[in-house]
Structures are given as C-alpha cells and as structure tokens.
Design an enzyme around this catalytic site. Structure first.
Site, PDB file in Angstrom:
ATOM      1  N   GLY A  15      62.904  48.237  51.590  1.00 33.97           N
ATOM      2  CA  GLY A  15      64.144  47.786  49.695  1.00 33.97           C
ATOM      3  C   GLY A  15      63.149  48.635  49.098  1.00 33.97           C
ATOM      4  CB  VAL A  84      66.711  44.707  58.009  1.00 30.76           C
ATOM      5  CG1 VAL A  84      65.783  44.548  58.578  1.00 30.76           C
ATOM      6  CG2 VAL A  84      66.379  45.773  57.281  1.00 30.76           C
ATOM      7  CD  GLU A 175      61.139  37.075  29.160  1.00 30.28           C
ATOM      8  OE1 GLU A 175      60.375  37.737  29.509  1.00 30.28           O
ATOM      9  OE2 GLU A 175      61.961  36.855  30.781  1.00 30.28           O
ATOM     10  CG  ASP A 305      57.865  38.551  44.698  1.00 28.48           C
ATOM     11  OD1 ASP A 305      56.715  38.918  43.589  1.00 28.48           O
ATOM     12  OD2 ASP A 305      58.767  38.853  43.448  1.00 28.48           O
TER      13      ASP A 305
END
Length: 451
Positions: A15, A84, A175, A305
């Site tokens: 990542g 992956v 937002e 996360d």
C-alpha cells in the site's frame, strides 16, 4: 558483525497510502533493510481532497504524486506495481499477479473500501468516493445531469436529474455537500441559464441528529446552520433501506426521487484481507496486538484503516483519518525494526492532533484540543493543514493557485465531462436500467425523433 548489519532484511510494504508511505520513510532512514513498496497504482493519492475532484474543483493529478518520485532519495526503498492475490504466512511469501514475493518483514497498509451495510441496491446504484477513477465518474455524472436537465421537458425526470442525495454526514459527506452546493450556486448557475436555483436539491442523509458525529456540539451546530445556508437539506435521524436506479427509500418510508446517490456512510477493510487467511474483526479489519503485529506471526504488521489493534477485548484504534494512518505506519516500521533488533515493541496510542472539516466557501470547523474554531479563520487553518500534508511542492503550488482563482472569481475551472467506457447517464450506474410506463414512452419517442 551482526546478521542485521551484514545482510539486509527484506521488507515488503503493501500500500502506497499514508500508512505505507510513512512506514517506508522510517525505513529510508535506516541501513540494513531493503524495502519494496507494492501498490496496484504507481502514485500516492491524497484522499482528503478527493471530494474536490468529484466537485470539479481539482484534477486528480493535482492531488497525486508518483511513488517512485517520493522514494527517489531513499536508496534502500524500491517500488513495484502489482496486485496482491494472497499470502503464505508459513513460508513468508506474498502472492501477487507478478509472482511470489519473499519477505522477512511485512507491513500491510492496504486501506479501506466503502461499506454499504448490506443495504439492497447500494453497491449497484450508489457512487463511492475512494479512488481517482470514482471521483471522475462522479464529476462526469453530476455535470451530465445538468446537461440532460437543461433540455428535459418532463418535470419528473428533470427533478430526478437535479436531486443529489449524499448518504453519510461525516467529514467527507459534509465537505462534498458544501462543495457541490458552491458549484451549483456559482459556475453551474451561470453555465445553465435555463435552470433555476430552486430546481436543484442537495440532500444530506445521516442517521444521527446532525452532521459531524464526534465533533463538539458547538461545531456540529455551526455546520448544520452553514449547510442550511447553502440550501443543503438535512435528513437527520434517517437511514437508507434501499437504493434503486431512480430513487432511494428511507427507514421512515419516505421516498426520494433521484438518480444520484453518493455513499460516504461507512468503510470496511480492503477486500484483499479476506484472501490472506488472517483473523478479521469488525468491519473486515485485521485483528492485531496493541503493537500492530499479528500474535501468531509477529513479523507481520498492519497499519491504517485495515488495522484493528486489540488489547484483550478492547479496541485500541483512532479515527479513520490520515493522521491516524500516518502514526500507525510510522510505529509499525519502528516496531518491526525493534523486533529484528530484539528490543521492546511499543503499543499504539493515537495522538489526536485535532479534527477539521470545511463547509463551502470561507467556512470550516476546527477542533484543536481546547480550541473550537469556526468560520473564516477555521477555513484558513483547514487550507494550511491540507497544503502541508499534500505530497509534492508542485502539487501544493497548483492547488493553492486553483483555490485562489476559485475564491477570487467564484469559478470552478474543471467542469469537464471526460470520455469514459461506461455512461452513467441518465440512469445512474445502471446501464441496463429500462424505464417503464410514461417515462419509457417519453424516452423512446425522443430517441426516435433524434434518429
């Protein structure tokens, strides 16, 4: 001479997001490690500003930076673009579409994907905002809705095209609602003279009693009033129970006629975690020790996360924001080095640097310790923080110029509908959707006339 100094340890980081990037930076400072960062994209995407791509404020390349460029000065860090496919923990081999990759230490920082909580139709018909491609899809869709609505004679279809439902009242939802409202009230109002401001409905759907759950009440109240000022209709204490191509149904039984649903209501661990045979907990996240590694495979760490650190039965996690991923990525790298050196590993403890969210032009909320700031100064703080975290000096300059242009001239410069393989208009993401009844007859008649 120790084995650590005589032979470089092979470290693989999965990542190139915030967690992976900061983990690589820690190893880049140390000798004795050969690091390979693996990602399916060759760039780091600054996700906190992704909503601005979806609202025609920025281009994706302005909030992205080549990973190889980031590692250029880190002589022991390399990059490999790969997908992956699995993991062999016993043999310490990562499985990928480019073949097996061996490691001595592994840091998994693959991030998260959108969670639809099993709501029927949500994954099929709602838009997610987790990648540059998805942001472009949303921008294309929003602008196309206006193009179609400009010449749509049927009031019912016109209403569907100009009603935008945003599910989730967290920072991303708030937002985006503010940015979309600003886009509608400035550039699009001038571009589409045949449309009235009252024709457009922006709806924010949130299960809590207001936006920005977790923020202090003063800031939540300000955000709620600011959204109302921008003509964003708040549907609070409501849950979506079904999403269809042309409407959504709420738990209350209310039906909202729309062809645009943006889902920002939740996240879950990356789907790749399921292929790795690891212990998974809440929201498909990988269960780790408080030190961020696996209890049975201590050389494997998880950050960002995807990580679910557990101290017994108690989660030791921070919010799913960039600072949390950065802190976990850096700690995972340090603890992996400590593991090889035979020294004590440190448990993760999130240091809260504050929370912030912008709500349209010259308006934001900022929570920094005891300070609760709203309005223009909060907005300036938000701008500075995001520019500092943005990767790449050129990107910072271009984004700053774009923001300055938009602020001075009330104009969004990226109002482009880019060619794409899959058209999302006029029926949302459902290309196969076939209208029936009066709507179908009207569309068929119009199609025949155009031919």
């Amino acid at each position: 001479m120790s084995e650590h100094s005589s032979k470089a340890k092979q470290i693989v980081i999965l990542g190139g997001g915030f967690a992976g990037l900061w983990a690589a930076k820690e190893f880049g400072k140390k000798d004795g490690y050969q690091v390979t960062v693996i990602d399916r994209n060759n760039y780091h995407l600054f996700q906190p500003l992704l909503y601005q791509v979806a609202s025609a404020g920025l281009e994706p390349e302005q909030i992205s930076y080549p990973l190889r460029g980031t590692f250029r000065k880190m002589l022991n860090v390399d990059f490999r673009m790969a997908e992956v496919t699995g993991l062999d923990l016993k043999r310490k081999v990562l499985l990928s579409d480019v073949g097996p990759i061996h490691y001595d230490g592994l840091i998994i920082a693959l991030g998260s994907v959108t969670s639809y909580f099993g709501v029927p139709g949500a994954e099929e018909f709602a838009f997610s905002l987790k990648s540059a491609e998805e942001a472009i899809d949303i921008r294309n869709h929003i602008l196309s809705c206006f193009e179609y609505a400009q010449h749509e004679p049927d009031p019912a279809i016109r209403e569907q095209l100009l009603t935008f439902a945003i599910v989730g009242g967290g920072p991303t939802g708030v937002e985006y609602a503010g940015a979309l409202a600003e886009l509608v009230h400035t550039s699009l109002r001038r571009d589409f003279r045949g449309l009235d401001k009252s024709d457009v409905k922006i709806m924010l759907i949130e299960g809590e009693d207001g936006p920005l759950k977790g923020f202090p009440e003063k800031l939540r109240s300000y955000a709620k009033k600011r959204l109302e000022h921008l003509d964003v209709h708040g549907n609070y204490k409501q849950h979506v129970v079904q999403v269809e191509a042309d409407k959504i149904t709420l738990k209350s039984g209310d039906v909202i006629s729309t062809r645009t649903v943006l889902w920002t209501a939740g996240i879950r661990g990356n789907n790749v975690a399921e292929k790795m045979g690891m212990p998974l907990g809440h929201a498909n996240r990988i269960i780790t020790t408080p030190e961020l590694n696996l209890a049975d495979n201590p050389e494997v760490f998880v950050a960002g996360d995807l990580a679910l650190p557990m101290d017994g039965d108690t989660p030791v996690i921070g919010p799913t924001v960039a600072p949390n991923a950065i802190q976990q990525g850096a700690l995972a790298a340090k603890n992996l080095m400590n593991l090889f050196d035979g020294t004590k590993l440190e448990p993760f403890s999130y240091f809260d640097k504050g929370s912030l969210a912008t709500i349209g032009r010259s308006s934001a909320v900022v929570h920094l310790g005891k300070f609760k700031i709203t309005g223009f100064f909060a907005w300036v703080t938000w701008l500075i923080v995001h520019l500092l975290y943005l990767i790449g000096f050129r990107n910072r300059i271009i984004v700053f110029i774009n923001w300055s242009f938009e602020y001075l001239f009330f104009e969004r410069g990226v109002r482009l509908i880019m060619p794409k393989a899959k058209d999302t208009i006029p029926h949302g993401k459902a290309d196969e959707y076939e209208p029936s009844g009066a709507e179908g007859a009207a569309l068929n008649e119009r199609s025949t006339k155009e031919k």
